[in-house]
Design a protein around this motif. Sequence first.
Motif, mmCIF file in Angstrom:
data_model
loop_
_atom_site.group_PDB
_atom_site.id
_atom_site.type_symbol
_atom_site.label_atom_id
_atom_site.label_comp_id
_atom_site.label_asym_id
_atom_site.label_seq_id
_atom_site.Cartn_x
_atom_site.Cartn_y
_atom_site.Cartn_z
ATOM 1 N N ALA A 157 0.816 -1.212 0.000
ATOM 2 C CA ALA A 157 0.000 0.000 0.000
ATOM 3 C C ALA A 157 0.852 1.265 0.000
ATOM 4 N N LYS A 158 1.833 1.313 0.882
ATOM 5 C CA LYS A 158 2.673 2.518 0.982
ATOM 6 C C LYS A 158 3.345 2.829 -0.349
ATOM 7 N N HIS A 159 3.905 1.810 -0.966
ATOM 8 C CA HIS A 159 4.640 2.050 -2.200
ATOM 9 C C HIS A 159 3.716 2.260 -3.395
ATOM 10 N N THR A 160 2.491 1.745 -3.325
ATOM 11 C CA THR A 160 1.520 2.040 -4.385
ATOM 12 C C THR A 160 1.121 3.511 -4.351
ATOM 13 N N TYR A 161 0.735 3.967 -3.174
ATOM 14 C CA TYR A 161 0.221 5.331 -3.045
ATOM 15 C C TYR A 161 1.305 6.403 -3.122
ATOM 16 N N PHE A 162 2.463 6.127 -2.535
ATOM 17 C CA PHE A 162 3.440 7.201 -2.364
ATOM 18 C C PHE A 162 4.744 7.015 -3.144
ATOM 19 N N LYS A 163 4.813 5.952 -3.967
ATOM 20 C CA LYS A 163 5.925 5.802 -4.910
ATOM 21 C C LYS A 163 5.397 5.587 -6.330
ATOM 22 N N TRP A 164 4.569 4.550 -6.480
ATOM 23 C CA TRP A 164 4.133 4.198 -7.834
ATOM 24 C C TRP A 164 3.236 5.267 -8.449
ATOM 25 N N ILE A 165 2.238 5.759 -7.715
ATOM 26 C CA ILE A 165 1.337 6.785 -8.273
ATOM 27 C C ILE A 165 2.090 8.078 -8.598
ATOM 28 N N PRO A 166 2.968 8.601 -7.722
ATOM 29 C CA PRO A 166 3.761 9.774 -8.122
ATOM 30 C C PRO A 166 4.628 9.508 -9.355
ATOM 31 N N GLU A 167 5.184 8.300 -9.471
ATOM 32 C CA GLU A 167 5.992 7.975 -10.651
ATOM 33 C C GLU A 167 5.129 7.867 -11.901
ATOM 34 N N LEU A 168 3.888 7.378 -11.742
ATOM 35 C CA LEU A 168 2.937 7.348 -12.854
ATOM 36 C C LEU A 168 2.713 8.763 -13.386
ATOM 37 N N LYS A 169 2.454 9.683 -12.487
ATOM 38 C CA LYS A 169 2.210 11.067 -12.902
ATOM 39 C C LYS A 169 3.457 11.694 -13.523
ATOM 40 N N GLU A 170 4.600 11.303 -13.016
ATOM 41 C CA GLU A 170 5.861 11.861 -13.531
ATOM 42 C C GLU A 170 6.134 11.406 -14.965
ATOM 43 N N VAL A 171 5.941 10.099 -15.262
ATOM 44 C CA VAL A 171 6.235 9.635 -16.624
ATOM 45 C C VAL A 171 5.230 10.201 -17.621
ATOM 46 N N VAL A 172 3.996 10.389 -17.181
ATOM 47 C CA VAL A 172 2.990 10.978 -18.068
ATOM 48 C C VAL A 172 3.292 12.455 -18.328
ATOM 49 N N HIS A 173 3.632 13.160 -17.256
ATOM 50 C CA HIS A 173 3.946 14.587 -17.385
ATOM 51 C C HIS A 173 5.176 14.789 -18.269
ATOM 52 N N LYS A 174 6.122 13.886 -18.172
ATOM 53 C CA LYS A 174 7.349 14.004 -18.969
ATOM 54 C C LYS A 174 7.041 13.951 -20.466
ATOM 55 N N LYS A 175 6.049 13.176 -20.866
ATOM 56 C CA LYS A 175 5.700 13.040 -22.280
ATOM 57 C C LYS A 175 4.668 14.083 -22.722
ATOM 58 N N ASP A 176 3.666 14.350 -21.886
ATOM 59 C CA ASP A 176 2.542 15.197 -22.290
ATOM 60 C C ASP A 176 2.641 16.639 -21.794
ATOM 61 N N GLY A 177 3.466 16.851 -20.761
ATOM 62 C CA GLY A 177 3.503 18.181 -20.163
ATOM 63 C C GLY A 177 2.363 18.411 -19.199
ATOM 64 N N ASN A 178 1.592 17.379 -18.960
ATOM 65 C CA ASN A 178 0.497 17.445 -17.979
ATOM 66 C C ASN A 178 0.255 16.044 -17.429
ATOM 67 N N GLU A 179 -0.679 15.911 -16.484
ATOM 68 C CA GLU A 179 -0.931 14.623 -15.831
ATOM 69 C C GLU A 179 -2.296 14.047 -16.193
ATOM 70 N N LYS A 180 -2.885 14.530 -17.279
ATOM 71 C CA LYS A 180 -4.240 14.127 -17.634
ATOM 72 C C LYS A 180 -4.372 12.620 -17.815
ATOM 73 N N PHE A 181 -3.448 11.997 -18.560
ATOM 74 C CA PHE A 181 -3.538 10.560 -18.812
ATOM 75 C C PHE A 181 -3.408 9.770 -17.511
ATOM 76 N N ALA A 182 -2.530 10.213 -16.625
ATOM 77 C CA ALA A 182 -2.378 9.537 -15.329
ATOM 78 C C ALA A 182 -3.669 9.616 -14.528
ATOM 79 N N ASP A 183 -4.293 10.793 -14.516
ATOM 80 C CA ASP A 183 -5.552 10.956 -13.784
ATOM 81 C C ASP A 183 -6.643 10.073 -14.383
#
Length: 500
Positions: A432-458
């Motif tokens: 749980a800890k690593h899902t919420y506070f590592k994996w989800i932030p990394e999800l938003k980071e890889v999406v933002h890196k490509k799109d410039g926003n976090e829409k796809f992650a959301d």
Amino acid sequence: MSQAKSAAGCRVVRRLLTFTLLLAAGTVFAARPAGEIGKDWGDPAGQECVECHWTENPGLTQEWNNSQHGQSGVNCLDCHKAEKGDKDAFMHKKQLISIIVSPKDCSRCHTTEFEEMDGSHHSHAGRILASLDNLLGEVVGGPAAVNAGCRQCHGAKIEVGKDGKPIPTTWPNTGIGRLNPDGSEGSCTACHGRHRFSKAQARTPDTCGKCHVGPDHPQIEVYNESKHGIIYRAKVDEMNLESDKWVAGVDYSAAPTCATCHMSRAGDQPKTHNVGDRISWTLRPPISQKINLVRLDNGQEKDIPGDNPELPKVGSSPDWAEGAKVVEVLTWKDRREKMAEVCAACHSEGVIEGHYKQFDDVVDLYNDKFAKPIAAVMTELKENGYISKSPFDEQIEWTWWEIWHHEGRRARHGASMNGPDYTWWHGLYEVAKHTYFKWIPELKEVVHKKDGNEKFADEMLAKYFKPIDGHSWYFDGMSKDQIDKVRKGFEERYGKGSLK
């Protein structure tokens, strides 16, 4: 006397009679070599080997002498004698021998044990070249780490030099799925250490713990934490580990070991060298599945995953069987019943049912709340070009790997073997800890890196996570009822106003 009391009295008498007969029949189940001494074993020329090795290698010779082999007349040459044309044969003191004693060699006397082991998961453990584990070891780590690490448990392909002796980079190796020069797979000495080949050693949890240990498969740690492990350590002198038959509930009753549950005789279950025979869940992959077993007439077997899949019929020859025919089909329920019969040697039906209910619930929780949604998002990230097709070249892939390969396995194995700390703190808590506070932030980071926003992650979180009730606290915060419940218990213990 009432009929009920009379029936109960008869049951007690029958159990006492069975118990007495089993105790009296100890030698019936003794594990002795098949055949005749001097003909099938006890080669007279082997006595010269013994006399020489008493001087050259007194330690190993003493172990052999004290073994059941030594005391039965099985000598060095019976096990190490080679045939002309063997890849690993060489001349030694006028005898053609091999250093390697393979399961096929052992099968000359231990046919049943060889056949049970030959198709099992243990014997196939050396087939790791196509796995992500091996990719990590070979590429990210290095071949030396694989040789001295991975392959010492899984087994290695033993390469033989021109002199018929195994080369140092692949020998010594007693990995359970060792690939031997004669084509056989496995190593009997992985569990029955040479040259004592002790039954007692193979039955102790520490033997299994040589490989079933660590962050991704901590069975020995879970066992040591469990009540089974605690009682075993306290009552090891009552375990009768040297018994030939070693029947749970008859020869010993204090606690089970790994061998008790997965291999040994109990209730109506005969002993087996197929360690996966009684397993109904697979706890290794990212998402656990129930597993059904199909056995073939060539001695091999295959797990068919699924709660209720279409299974081949006995006598059929499935496409994947390469011409072999099905001789037995066991559903996951059949396999579970086998394990439950072992449990019943010491536990009541209610305890067994309760254990499996709690175990299943943990696996379902891990699968449905974490593993399935994360796996689905990872697939969409690759399909939409947010991460590459190559494994381990983005941080988010390492995080997902550790969630399922380390923490998720610990949670599932903890629940399977009654290890509460591994189920929660080392398991689902870290999932749980690593899902919420590592994996989800990394999800938003890889999406933002490509799109410039976090829409796809959301969108991914809304699609795969938000519909699951267990994640509502993350999106909406903990409810007033949830907090008030904790507050009430906290203030009862520490006083009003103590929870800020």
